[in-house]
Enzyme design. Structure first.
Site, PDB file in Angstrom:
ATOM      1  N   ASP A  67       0.811  -1.215   0.000  1.00  0.00           N
ATOM      2  CA  ASP A  67       0.000   0.000   0.000  1.00  0.00           C
ATOM      3  C   ASP A  67       0.847   1.269   0.000  1.00  0.00           C
ATOM      4  O   ASP A  67       2.056   1.229   0.218  1.00  0.00           O
ATOM      5  CB  ASP A  67      -0.966   0.001   1.205  1.00  0.00           C
ATOM      6  N   ASN A 136      -7.601  -2.496  13.777  1.00  0.00           N
ATOM      7  CA  ASN A 136      -9.000  -2.697  13.351  1.00  0.00           C
ATOM      8  C   ASN A 136      -9.147  -3.942  12.466  1.00  0.00           C
ATOM      9  O   ASN A 136     -10.195  -4.161  11.875  1.00  0.00           O
ATOM     10  CB  ASN A 136      -9.512  -1.467  12.594  1.00  0.00           C
ATOM     11  N   HIS A 138      -7.279  -4.584   9.755  1.00  0.00           N
ATOM     12  CA  HIS A 138      -6.946  -4.446   8.332  1.00  0.00           C
ATOM     13  C   HIS A 138      -5.662  -5.202   7.989  1.00  0.00           C
ATOM     14  O   HIS A 138      -4.782  -5.380   8.817  1.00  0.00           O
ATOM     15  CB  HIS A 138      -6.888  -2.975   7.887  1.00  0.00           C
ATOM     16  N   GLU A 143      -9.646  -1.742   4.854  1.00  0.00           N
ATOM     17  CA  GLU A 143     -10.394  -1.334   6.032  1.00  0.00           C
ATOM     18  C   GLU A 143     -11.690  -2.145   6.133  1.00  0.00           C
ATOM     19  O   GLU A 143     -12.056  -2.866   5.199  1.00  0.00           O
ATOM     20  CB  GLU A 143     -10.683   0.168   5.926  1.00  0.00           C
TER      21      GLU A 143
END
Ligand code: GLP
Length: 263
Positions: A67, A136, A138, A143
């Site tokens: 990313d 979270n 990811h 996400e």
């Protein structure tokens, strides 16, 4: 999914680096999928050491990062390109032309995302994908609500992710981008082999979700349960809330592959 629980983060880090080193030695022209984040800094430091101490050769490898932030230029201190150059690429024998990251500054981001997928295909796909875990859940920047079939694309970052990563932006939340380009969950699942490194108490809850929870797009990492060759390396602090702990211990004692890793 196979799981190794190390006594502490340092040993988990060293084992992860060893898995990568072994993979590079077995297949010198391997395409590595690479991750960023604080956890990976020590993995890259161990690989740099392997390069210096044991002659680990990166010169035939290709790398593809997961990313990059949108709107952050490659040369900026906050870009993942700078992170990778600093922690790994400038410190081992790999040509920068063999290292690939999504371009967060492209005018036609959608077209560049397609190109990224094409270059992954052109090199024969990722042989070993290194993954960290966001708090979270990811993987990359996938996400909550990312489709399990998603491919490389632009995503909107979760406020929790922006908060978690503000340290890279002078601790100023206003400087953290709202968007990123990430390989999709489907792109990640195409890797022939995956190794996940998650350490520390802050990852305990999400690690338990990833390993033991039901599959849900709300926690992208649960998709890894569907991968046929996924190794999770963790430490006692992150493993603290696993409910199947005694079976995991049993596997570590009796699974031949895990025995090989732990010997
Ligand atoms: C960023 C990256 C993720 C990585 C995560 C973990 O959000 N995009 O790929 O998994 O950081 O970060 P850390 O290791 O700092 O906890």
């Amino acid at each position: 999914m196979k799981i190794v629980i190390c006594p502490d983060g340092e040993q988990a880090t060293l084992l992860t680096a060893r898995v990568m080193e072994d993979a590079i030695r077995q297949q010198p022209d391997i395409a590595l999928g690479l991750a960023t984040g604080r956890t990976m800094e020590k993995v890259y430091a161990a690989l740099v050491q392997a390069h210096h101490d044991r002659g680990l050769d990166f010169s035939y490898c290709q790398t593809f990062n997961l990313d990059e932030y949108v709107g952050i230029s490659a040369s900026s201190a906050q870009s993942y390109r700078t992170y990778m150059n600093t922690h790994l690429f400038s410190r081992v024998n790999i040509a920068l032309s063999a290292t690939h990251l999504p371009d967060g500054m492209a005018t036609d981001l959608a077209a560049r995302c397609l190109d990224y997928e094409k270059s992954l295909l052109a090199c024969g796909g990722v042989g070993l994908q290194l993954l960290g875990l966001g708090e979270n859940g990811h993987i990359g920047f996938n996400e909550p609500f990312s489709a399990f079939t998603s491919r490389t694309r632009v995503v909107t970052l979760d406020p929790a992710t922006r908060e978690q990563n503000r340290g890279m932006f002078d601790d100023n939340l206003d400087h953290v981008p709202y968007h990123a380009v990430t390989m999709g969950v489907g792109t990640i699942l195409d890797a022939r082999r995956i190794v996940v490194l998650a350490t520390g108490a802050a990852k305990a809850s999400v690690l338990a979700d990833m390993i033991e929870g039901p599959l849900t797009a709300s926690i992208s990492a649960t998709a890894l349960q569907m991968h046929a060759n996924c190794l999770v390396i963790t430490d006692e602090a992150a493993a603290a809330t696993l409910s199947r702990r005694s079976f995991i211990n049993h596997l570590m004692q009796h699974d031949a592959e895990l025995q090989g890793l732990l010997s």
